[in-house]
Design an enzyme around this catalytic site. Structure first.
Site: not given
Length: 113
Positions: A3, A6, A45, A86, A92, A97, A99, A101
């Site tokens: 990952c 990670c 994770h 996403n 998208g 992992h 996340h 934005h």
């Protein structure tokens, strides 16, 4: 460890870190889509939104508090910003992992595309 995020958390891949605590890590996106483009990721994770459950939901709330804090620090809280998450390929998500934005510093159009 396969990952990408990670590996960034572990320090194996350099990043422009803007925040870190025991649960979360935040850094500037290497391909920014706005003047402010920060990624906030859990250190644990979690593949995607589809893996949020009762065991990790508090981490998600904490992420939003960190996103708000970063928006204030970046000077985009008043003018406005967008938080994007996403999920999976059609949504998208390019890194497996979870996340968030944080985007701001310019007018953001809608729909996003």
């Amino acid at each position: 460890m396969d990952c990408l995020f990670c590996r960034i958390i572990a320090g194996e891949i350099p990043s422009d870190k803007v925040y870190e605590d025991e649960d979360l890590f935040a850094f500037r996106d290497i391909d920014p889509k706005a003047p402010t483009h920060i990624l906030v990721i859990p250190k644990k994770h979690i593949q995607s939104v589809n893996e949020i459950d009762q065991n990790n939901v508090n981490l998600i709330s904490k992420a939003y508090l960190v996103l708000k804090k970063l928006a204030l620090e970046e000077g985009i809280a008043e003018s406005g910003y967008r938080i994007v998450v996403n999920t999976n390929e059609d949504g998208g998500q390019s890194v497996g992992h979870l996340h968030f934005h944080l985007l701001g510093g310019r007018s953001l159009s809608w729909p996003p595309g």
